[in-house]
Design a protein around this motif. Structure first.
Motif, PDB file in Angstrom:
ATOM      1  N   TYR A  57      -9.184  22.550   2.086  1.00 33.46           N
ATOM      2  CA  TYR A  57      -8.388  22.347   0.878  1.00 33.46           C
ATOM      3  C   TYR A  57      -7.960  20.886   0.769  1.00 33.46           C
ATOM      4  N   ALA A  70      -9.367  26.946  -2.445  1.00 34.76           N
ATOM      5  CA  ALA A  70      -8.127  27.681  -2.694  1.00 34.76           C
ATOM      6  C   ALA A  70      -8.291  29.190  -2.555  1.00 34.76           C
ATOM      7  N   GLU A 105       2.231  21.608   0.792  1.00 35.90           N
ATOM      8  CA  GLU A 105       1.576  21.715  -0.512  1.00 35.90           C
ATOM      9  C   GLU A 105       0.964  23.097  -0.704  1.00 35.90           C
ATOM     10  N   ASP A 108       3.744  25.775  -1.178  1.00 41.20           N
ATOM     11  CA  ASP A 108       4.329  25.706  -2.513  1.00 41.20           C
ATOM     12  C   ASP A 108       3.359  26.161  -3.599  1.00 41.20           C
ATOM     13  N   SER A 109       2.064  25.879  -3.404  1.00 44.78           N
ATOM     14  CA  SER A 109       1.076  26.207  -4.429  1.00 44.78           C
ATOM     15  C   SER A 109       0.717  27.684  -4.470  1.00 44.78           C
ATOM     16  N   PHE A 110       0.718  28.340  -3.314  1.00 47.03           N
ATOM     17  CA  PHE A 110       0.166  29.697  -3.265  1.00 47.03           C
ATOM     18  C   PHE A 110       1.144  30.785  -2.814  1.00 47.03           C
TER      19      PHE A 110
END
Length: 372
Positions: A57, A70, A105, A108-110
């Motif tokens: 990623y 992702a 990151e 927070d993103s997933f």
């Protein structure tokens, strides 16, 4: 069944050689029961594949590559979303080498949208023990530089590359996760009940009362005699890294099912090396104590304790100095046989050998459930 009012994701990031296998085995075998709370543990044993997923990623340079990288996190987030458990535990000591900023990151993103709270927990072994345990581990899994080195040479390389200094790495975790990051000392006297599984369960789950079903202990260390047997095997394999790793773990698994050897020698630091380690890492130990352990000299005291316990002269890491010539001949013969068998490209040997470890966990869980 209604969803819990609060869902918490706990990510256990290691370190290596801090009882991670014991923790993972306990949760994979469902030995741990929280009072009035449930746990979802999605791995058959560990989630160390997450390290490569994070790296993929982070390395993705195009939107298409980023979207492909992702997918594993989207699938995991979906599993967590569908789970009715109060807690999800992901344990992957291989995340030790992932930059804190990258995991932040990804979290927070997933994951931040599918849970109410995220906790990151790690253990740290004092510098002397980490050096000896890492040398043992890398010999076990056939890392060429470990196989060709003395303990002193190995420690000197770690000093040169700065690999064993802790503060920069752990300070980064604190910077990115704040009070969601918890660091515990891998020092038996400071573990709850003197046991890492009890300590982890108490601290990771916020002090919720728990019970741990008795199970056979996971052997976390090798005596020198068995380590030298493994070294003979690894010196004869000359295989790709992953196959060496899995072969080493398979022998280690079988050793854990056998009585200990008649002669039991521990790998130990000699005095001059212990003193050098103390002098090299004293400031790092003091910084760690001040930053993470309320100024108590936990890490610093372990440096001096290693000097006090050190032996006078260096231990040999030559198998011939630990095993009789007749056994060495037998080991080399059998190692060559094993190496020949592993050359069979029709078998996915890493997957096969890993599967045997997973099957051990599954069998133990089923036996325990049948006994209840």
């Amino acid at each position: 069944m209604p969803k819990p009012s609060k869902k918490t994701l706990i990510i256990h990031i290691g370190d290596h050689k801090t009882g991670s296998t014991s923790i993972q085995t306990a949760f994979a075998q469902r030995q741990v029961k929280l009072h009035d709370h449930s746990i979802f543990y999605p791995a058959k044993l560990a989630n160390n594949v997450m390290r490569d997923q994070c790296r993929n990623y982070g390395a993705a340079e195009t939107p298409e590559a980023r979207e492909l990288a992702a997918q594993p996190f989207r699938r995991m987030a979906n599993q967590i979303r569908k789970s009715n458990a109060d807690f999800t535990l992901i344990s992957a000591e291989a995340l030790e080498r992932i930059p804190a900023a990258l995991l932040h990151e990804i979290v927070d993103s997933f994951f931040a949208k599918v849970v109410d709270e995220v906790r990151i927990i790690s253990y740290v072994r004092p510098h002397p023990g980490r050096i000896t345990s890492t040398f043992t581990e890398r010999t076990k899994v056939g890392v060429p530089k470990a196989l060709s080195s003395t303990l002193e040479e190995f420690a000197e390389r770690r000093k040169a590359d700065g690999e064993a200094k802790y503060l920069p790495r752990f300070a980064a975790w604190r910077e990115h996760f704040g009070d969601r990051f918890l660091l515990r000392p891998m020092i038996r006297a400071h573990l709850r009940d003197g046991d890492v599984v009890h300590d982890f369960t108490h601290h990771a789950f916020g002090g919720i009362p728990f019970e741990i079903r008795d199970a056979s202990a996971v052997n976390e260390s090798l005596y020198m005699e068995d380590l030298m047997r493994l070294k003979v095997l690894q010196m004869n394999l000359r295989m790709p890294r992953l196959l060496r790793l899995m072969a080493g773990w398979e022998v280690y698994r079988l050793i854990g099912q056998m009585p200990p050897p008649a002669t039991r020698t521990r790998l130990q630091l000699h005095r001059s090396l212990a003193e050098d380690i103390r002098d090299t890492y004293l400031q790092d130990a003091r910084d760690m104590d001040r930053t993470f352990f309320d100024g108590k000299p936990l890490m610093e005291n372990e440096l001096q304790a290693a000097v006090d316990k050190a032996i006078d002269t260096p231990q040999s890491t030559d198998p011939a100095d630990h095993l009789p010539a007749s056994e060495l001949r037998s080991l080399e013969l059998m190692s060559r046989v094993v190496a020949g068998l592993l050359e069979n490209k029709d078998v996915d040997w890493p997957a096969f050998l890993h599967g045997k470890r997973v099957q051990d966990v599954k069998d133990a869980r089923q036996d325990a459930e049948a006994a209840q």
